[in-house]
Motif scaffolding. Sequence first.
Motif, mmCIF file in Angstrom:
data_model
loop_
_atom_site.group_PDB
_atom_site.id
_atom_site.type_symbol
_atom_site.label_atom_id
_atom_site.label_comp_id
_atom_site.label_asym_id
_atom_site.label_seq_id
_atom_site.Cartn_x
_atom_site.Cartn_y
_atom_site.Cartn_z
ATOM 1 N N ASN A 110 1.046 -1.241 0.019
ATOM 2 C CA ASN A 110 0.063 -0.275 0.137
ATOM 3 C C ASN A 110 0.800 1.283 0.142
ATOM 4 O O ASN A 110 1.986 1.186 0.119
ATOM 5 C CB ASN A 110 -1.122 -0.175 1.037
ATOM 6 C CG ASN A 110 -0.339 0.161 2.453
ATOM 7 O OD1 ASN A 110 0.532 1.207 2.807
ATOM 8 N ND2 ASN A 110 -0.475 -0.750 3.282
ATOM 9 N N ALA A 111 0.279 2.214 -0.331
ATOM 10 C CA ALA A 111 1.072 3.607 -0.311
ATOM 11 C C ALA A 111 1.746 4.133 0.852
ATOM 12 O O ALA A 111 2.555 5.129 0.883
ATOM 13 C CB ALA A 111 0.087 4.885 -0.721
ATOM 14 N N PHE A 112 1.156 3.556 1.968
ATOM 15 C CA PHE A 112 2.108 3.860 3.399
ATOM 16 C C PHE A 112 3.116 3.146 3.627
ATOM 17 O O PHE A 112 4.116 3.464 4.461
ATOM 18 C CB PHE A 112 0.979 3.915 4.240
ATOM 19 C CG PHE A 112 1.275 4.299 5.740
ATOM 20 C CD1 PHE A 112 1.876 5.503 6.003
ATOM 21 C CD2 PHE A 112 1.505 3.301 6.905
ATOM 22 C CE1 PHE A 112 2.143 6.047 7.288
ATOM 23 C CE2 PHE A 112 1.886 3.903 8.280
ATOM 24 C CZ PHE A 112 2.294 5.258 8.328
ATOM 25 N N SER A 113 3.368 1.883 2.858
ATOM 26 C CA SER A 113 4.457 0.811 3.002
ATOM 27 C C SER A 113 5.826 1.591 2.985
ATOM 28 O O SER A 113 6.708 1.115 3.573
ATOM 29 C CB SER A 113 4.432 -0.111 1.989
ATOM 30 O OG SER A 113 3.180 -0.865 2.275
ATOM 31 N N PRO A 114 6.245 2.532 2.162
ATOM 32 C CA PRO A 114 7.584 3.137 2.029
ATOM 33 C C PRO A 114 7.950 3.758 3.377
ATOM 34 O O PRO A 114 8.900 3.615 3.748
ATOM 35 C CB PRO A 114 7.489 4.344 1.017
ATOM 36 C CG PRO A 114 6.523 3.583 0.008
ATOM 37 C CD PRO A 114 5.346 3.060 1.002
ATOM 38 N N ILE A 115 6.940 4.331 4.191
ATOM 39 C CA ILE A 115 6.949 4.780 5.415
ATOM 40 C C ILE A 115 7.179 3.754 6.437
ATOM 41 O O ILE A 115 8.248 3.889 7.358
ATOM 42 C CB ILE A 115 5.825 5.585 6.226
ATOM 43 C CG1 ILE A 115 5.406 6.759 4.935
ATOM 44 C CG2 ILE A 115 5.947 6.344 7.303
ATOM 45 C CD1 ILE A 115 6.403 7.794 4.675
ATOM 46 N N GLU A 237 -0.011 15.893 -3.018
ATOM 47 C CA GLU A 237 0.479 14.554 -3.428
ATOM 48 C C GLU A 237 0.838 13.737 -2.439
ATOM 49 O O GLU A 237 0.617 12.576 -1.947
ATOM 50 C CB GLU A 237 1.369 14.981 -4.652
ATOM 51 C CG GLU A 237 1.881 13.332 -5.401
ATOM 52 C CD GLU A 237 0.537 12.860 -6.182
ATOM 53 O OE1 GLU A 237 0.609 11.561 -6.377
ATOM 54 O OE2 GLU A 237 -0.246 13.606 -6.599
ATOM 55 N N PHE A 238 1.894 14.200 -1.532
ATOM 56 C CA PHE A 238 2.620 13.452 -0.633
ATOM 57 C C PHE A 238 1.860 13.137 0.547
ATOM 58 O O PHE A 238 1.732 12.000 0.895
ATOM 59 C CB PHE A 238 3.905 14.301 -0.108
ATOM 60 C CG PHE A 238 4.700 13.804 1.052
ATOM 61 C CD1 PHE A 238 5.115 12.383 0.859
ATOM 62 C CD2 PHE A 238 5.032 14.023 2.210
ATOM 63 C CE1 PHE A 238 6.085 11.571 1.838
ATOM 64 C CE2 PHE A 238 5.548 13.617 3.279
ATOM 65 C CZ PHE A 238 6.079 12.310 3.037
ATOM 66 N N MET A 239 1.107 13.935 1.312
ATOM 67 C CA MET A 239 0.286 13.667 2.300
ATOM 68 C C MET A 239 -0.763 13.026 1.997
ATOM 69 O O MET A 239 -1.350 12.108 2.807
ATOM 70 C CB MET A 239 -0.053 14.952 3.182
ATOM 71 C CG MET A 239 0.954 15.473 4.259
ATOM 72 S SD MET A 239 1.543 14.092 5.119
ATOM 73 C CE MET A 239 0.196 13.535 6.265
ATOM 74 N N GLY A 240 -1.476 13.308 0.845
ATOM 75 C CA GLY A 240 -2.744 12.630 0.300
ATOM 76 C C GLY A 240 -2.534 11.105 0.217
ATOM 77 O O GLY A 240 -3.342 10.448 0.440
ATOM 78 N N THR A 241 -1.243 10.800 -0.575
ATOM 79 C CA THR A 241 -0.717 9.430 -0.715
ATOM 80 C C THR A 241 -0.716 8.729 0.524
ATOM 81 O O THR A 241 -1.379 7.517 0.733
ATOM 82 C CB THR A 241 0.574 9.546 -1.630
ATOM 83 O OG1 THR A 241 0.210 10.279 -2.854
ATOM 84 C CG2 THR A 241 0.943 8.133 -1.768
ATOM 85 N N ILE A 242 -0.009 9.183 1.783
ATOM 86 C CA ILE A 242 -0.020 8.521 2.987
ATOM 87 C C ILE A 242 -1.139 8.176 3.371
ATOM 88 O O ILE A 242 -1.664 7.132 4.199
ATOM 89 C CB ILE A 242 0.972 9.471 3.672
ATOM 90 C CG1 ILE A 242 2.412 9.279 2.997
ATOM 91 C CG2 ILE A 242 0.895 8.973 5.306
ATOM 92 C CD1 ILE A 242 3.294 10.487 3.963
ATOM 93 N N ILE A 243 -2.130 9.315 3.683
ATOM 94 C CA ILE A 243 -3.485 9.167 4.168
ATOM 95 C C ILE A 243 -4.040 7.946 3.459
ATOM 96 O O ILE A 243 -4.724 7.232 4.143
ATOM 97 C CB ILE A 243 -4.187 10.318 4.251
ATOM 98 C CG1 ILE A 243 -3.392 11.530 5.193
ATOM 99 C CG2 ILE A 243 -5.674 9.902 4.980
ATOM 100 C CD1 ILE A 243 -3.134 11.249 6.585
ATOM 101 N N ALA A 244 -4.234 8.092 2.210
ATOM 102 C CA ALA A 244 -4.948 7.108 1.583
ATOM 103 C C ALA A 244 -4.204 5.587 1.973
ATOM 104 O O ALA A 244 -5.246 4.570 2.091
ATOM 105 C CB ALA A 244 -4.752 7.325 0.192
ATOM 106 N N GLY A 253 -6.243 -5.384 6.619
ATOM 107 C CA GLY A 253 -5.788 -5.786 8.009
ATOM 108 C C GLY A 253 -4.582 -5.471 8.621
ATOM 109 O O GLY A 253 -4.109 -6.338 9.530
ATOM 110 N N ALA A 254 -3.607 -4.711 7.926
ATOM 111 C CA ALA A 254 -2.443 -4.246 8.533
ATOM 112 C C ALA A 254 -2.391 -3.689 9.644
ATOM 113 O O ALA A 254 -1.252 -3.609 10.320
ATOM 114 C CB ALA A 254 -1.835 -3.380 7.402
#
Length: 286
Positions: A110-115, A237-244, A253-254
Amino acid sequence: MKIAVTSTSGKLGASIVRHLIDEIGKEQVIGIARTPEKATYLGVEIIKGDYNNKQDFDVALKGVDAVLLVSGMDEPQKRIIQHRNVIEAAKNNGVKKIVYTSIIGAEENNAFSPIVQTNRQTEKDIRNSGLKWVIGRNGIYIEPDLEYLDTYIKEGEIRNCASDGKCTYTSREELGYAYAKMLLEDKHNGNTYNLVGEGISQTELAESINKVYTTNLVYNSVSVKDYAIERKSDLGEFMGTIIAGIYEGIKNGANDVPSDFEKAAGRSHKSALEMVKTFKSMNTLF
């Protein structure tokens, strides 16, 4: 025992400082902040510390016994180097123990995975530092939903792409309490803890808010794609991607993981309803 907390101008760092003061008093606590004047209200010594500047931390960590490293908020690849600046300064100054605020979440898909991946790298760096260490993996804070309440009320709904996924919400207040214990009690050394509460759905979150604030919110689910478009439009783009990405992770289920909070804090985690009540009592805006 001198304990330093980074990012004390932020809400999590400030909560940890307040709980440490309750445990050991103001004289033993040092706050580190990129903009010190934003943290002076805490009533402890505040020293300048920018994660991009290792020299700041070589000064800030002099005479410190333990440091709490709050995970940075920069782009993923920058964070690893920034965190290493603090770890290296801790080693150079003879700091004995480092405690890190990591996060739960999926390392891929998911788009949060890089964090999440960069947090895992910092976890490795800390385990390999030669210092005593404790790592907390924070759950999703409940406060942003409550801080967003006026918008939810206007729209009459909570809307995101989490679907029926369970989220083990926590709060900055609960985390502040746990991290103070993790810093002060040696029995936690060498442990990695999931610092989360009970898993609840977005519908259950809406029900808890309705009970405390006498609102009539409902939960409506939208697709991951539509929610990402909406969030990027609102937040960039940056924060929107993270929140989504966070809500996509909840859907998959993560964020429904077992809790180690009681091991870390010595007491059970507050329920979602209790956290909403605590927030309301501390923020009487509604």
